[in-house]
Scaffold this motif. Structure first.
Motif, short mmCIF file in Angstrom:
data_model
loop_
_atom_site.label_atom_id
_atom_site.label_comp_id
_atom_site.label_asym_id
_atom_site.label_seq_id
_atom_site.Cartn_x
_atom_site.Cartn_y
_atom_site.Cartn_z
N HIS A 131 -69.19 15.31 24.62
CA HIS A 131 -68.15 16.00 23.88
C HIS A 131 -68.16 15.50 22.45
O HIS A 131 -68.47 14.34 22.19
CB HIS A 131 -66.77 15.72 24.48
CG HIS A 131 -66.59 16.26 25.86
ND1 HIS A 131 -66.34 17.58 26.12
CD2 HIS A 131 -66.64 15.65 27.06
CE1 HIS A 131 -66.24 17.76 27.42
NE2 HIS A 131 -66.42 16.60 28.02
N SER A 132 -67.81 16.37 21.54
CA SER A 132 -67.74 15.95 20.13
C SER A 132 -66.35 16.27 19.59
O SER A 132 -65.57 17.00 20.20
CB SER A 132 -68.80 16.68 19.31
OG SER A 132 -68.48 18.05 19.18
N ALA A 133 -66.07 15.75 18.42
CA ALA A 133 -64.79 16.03 17.77
C ALA A 133 -64.66 17.52 17.47
O ALA A 133 -63.57 18.07 17.48
CB ALA A 133 -64.66 15.22 16.49
N ASP A 134 -65.79 18.18 17.23
CA ASP A 134 -65.76 19.62 16.98
C ASP A 134 -65.21 20.39 18.17
O ASP A 134 -64.49 21.36 18.00
CB ASP A 134 -67.17 20.14 16.65
CG ASP A 134 -67.67 19.65 15.32
OD1 ASP A 134 -66.85 19.20 14.50
OD2 ASP A 134 -68.89 19.72 15.08
N ASP A 135 -65.54 19.94 19.39
CA ASP A 135 -65.02 20.61 20.58
C ASP A 135 -63.50 20.57 20.60
O ASP A 135 -62.84 21.54 20.93
CB ASP A 135 -65.54 19.93 21.86
CG ASP A 135 -67.04 20.05 22.02
OD1 ASP A 135 -67.62 21.00 21.45
OD2 ASP A 135 -67.62 19.21 22.71
N PHE A 136 -62.96 19.42 20.24
CA PHE A 136 -61.50 19.26 20.25
C PHE A 136 -60.85 20.16 19.21
O PHE A 136 -59.85 20.82 19.48
CB PHE A 136 -61.15 17.80 20.00
CG PHE A 136 -59.71 17.48 20.24
CD1 PHE A 136 -59.21 17.47 21.53
CD2 PHE A 136 -58.86 17.19 19.19
CE1 PHE A 136 -57.87 17.17 21.77
CE2 PHE A 136 -57.53 16.89 19.41
CZ PHE A 136 -57.04 16.88 20.70
N ALA A 137 -61.43 20.21 18.02
CA ALA A 137 -60.85 21.01 16.93
C ALA A 137 -61.04 22.50 17.13
O ALA A 137 -60.37 23.30 16.50
CB ALA A 137 -61.47 20.59 15.59
N ARG A 138 -61.94 22.88 18.00
CA ARG A 138 -62.19 24.30 18.22
C ARG A 138 -61.54 24.81 19.50
O ARG A 138 -61.66 25.99 19.82
CB ARG A 138 -63.69 24.55 18.26
CG ARG A 138 -64.30 24.37 16.89
CD ARG A 138 -65.75 24.76 16.89
NE ARG A 138 -66.23 24.66 15.51
CZ ARG A 138 -67.40 24.16 15.18
NH1 ARG A 138 -68.21 23.72 16.10
NH2 ARG A 138 -67.76 24.11 13.93
N SER A 139 -60.86 23.95 20.20
CA SER A 139 -60.17 24.37 21.42
C SER A 139 -59.01 25.29 21.05
O SER A 139 -58.18 24.94 20.21
CB SER A 139 -59.64 23.13 22.15
OG SER A 139 -58.63 23.49 23.06
N PRO A 140 -58.91 26.46 21.65
CA PRO A 140 -57.80 27.37 21.34
C PRO A 140 -56.43 26.73 21.59
O PRO A 140 -55.51 26.91 20.80
CB PRO A 140 -58.04 28.56 22.27
CG PRO A 140 -59.51 28.52 22.55
CD PRO A 140 -59.88 27.08 22.56
N LEU A 141 -56.32 25.96 22.68
CA LEU A 141 -55.04 25.31 22.97
C LEU A 141 -54.69 24.29 21.89
O LEU A 141 -53.55 24.21 21.43
CB LEU A 141 -55.09 24.64 24.34
CG LEU A 141 -53.84 23.89 24.77
CD1 LEU A 141 -52.63 24.83 24.81
CD2 LEU A 141 -54.04 23.24 26.13
N THR A 142 -55.68 23.52 21.47
CA THR A 142 -55.44 22.54 20.42
C THR A 142 -55.03 23.22 19.12
O THR A 142 -54.12 22.75 18.42
CB THR A 142 -56.69 21.67 20.18
OG1 THR A 142 -57.00 20.99 21.39
CG2 THR A 142 -56.48 20.66 19.07
N LEU A 143 -55.67 24.31 18.78
CA LEU A 143 -55.32 25.03 17.55
C LEU A 143 -53.88 25.55 17.62
O LEU A 143 -53.14 25.47 16.64
CB LEU A 143 -56.29 26.18 17.30
CG LEU A 143 -57.69 25.76 16.88
CD1 LEU A 143 -58.61 26.98 16.84
CD2 LEU A 143 -57.66 25.05 15.54
N ALA A 144 -53.49 26.08 18.77
CA ALA A 144 -52.12 26.58 18.91
C ALA A 144 -51.11 25.43 18.81
O ALA A 144 -50.10 25.56 18.10
CB ALA A 144 -51.96 27.31 20.24
#
Length: 184
Positions: A131-144
């Motif tokens: 997993h990378s930090a990009d995965d976290f920042a691109r998660s739809p739930l995280t963005l919401a």
């Protein structure tokens, strides 16, 4: 036996720091606070900048941007609600405000819940998958969730700045009226 990689070890080493910041946030959200001259402006700089960076990182996925925008809108409404429930005090010692405890705790729990879920997902449910930090920042739930928090903090900071300006303007007006009175 699976040996944790360097990023996993770094994340685990940062857990005490994250725990301390969460505790500090909870404590700050429920008590009387002195209105800082700087803190609202920091909020009004950092959250829009982070939002812009997330928009740029997700530009090729407009459906994610809609979730971020929806979170920003809902967060802005919560910020306005929070300002309405905030107790403001202008005293000779300074300007103070007491945010609504229930709203602050709910937003903090949402933030903690999202971090805990992500940590569970990365370290427990699927530790073999990189997993990378990009995965976290691109998660739809995280963005919401980020949009909700950013919208709240931005609108709340705007409200604090506006209240400070109103109080200072009223103080200057009062001082000007007192200096214009005869016999002074």
């Amino acid at each position: 036996m699976h040996h944790p990689n360097a990023s996993t070890l770094a994340a685990l080493a940062l857990l005490p720091l994250v725990g301390w910041r969460i505790y500090a946030r909870f404590k700050r959200m429920v008590g009387r606070q002195r209105l800082s001259k700087v803190r609202p402006w920091i909020t009004l700089s950092i959250f829009p900048a982070l939002t812009l960076l997330l928009c740029l990182a997700n530009w090729s996925h407009p459906e994610r941007l809609w979730l971020l925008a929806a979170g920003l809108g809902a967060g802005s409404l919560l910020g306005i609600l929070g300002l309405g429930k905030t107790r403001f005090q202008a005293t000779p010692q300074g300007l103070f405000y007491t945010p609504n405890a229930h709203l602050g705790i709910a937003l903090s729990l949402l933030f903690v819940g999202r971090i805990a879920y992500r940590a569970l997902e990365v370290f427990v449910l699927d530790p073999q998958t990189p997993h990378s930090a990009d995965d976290f920042a691109r998660s739809p739930l995280t963005l919401a969730v980020f949009g909700l928090l950013a919208g709240y903090y931005i609108s709340y900071a705007i409200g604090l700045v506006r209240w400070r300006l109103r109080v200072l303007a009223a103080k200057r007006l009062s001082e000007a009226e007192n200096s214009d009175r005869p016999g002074r």
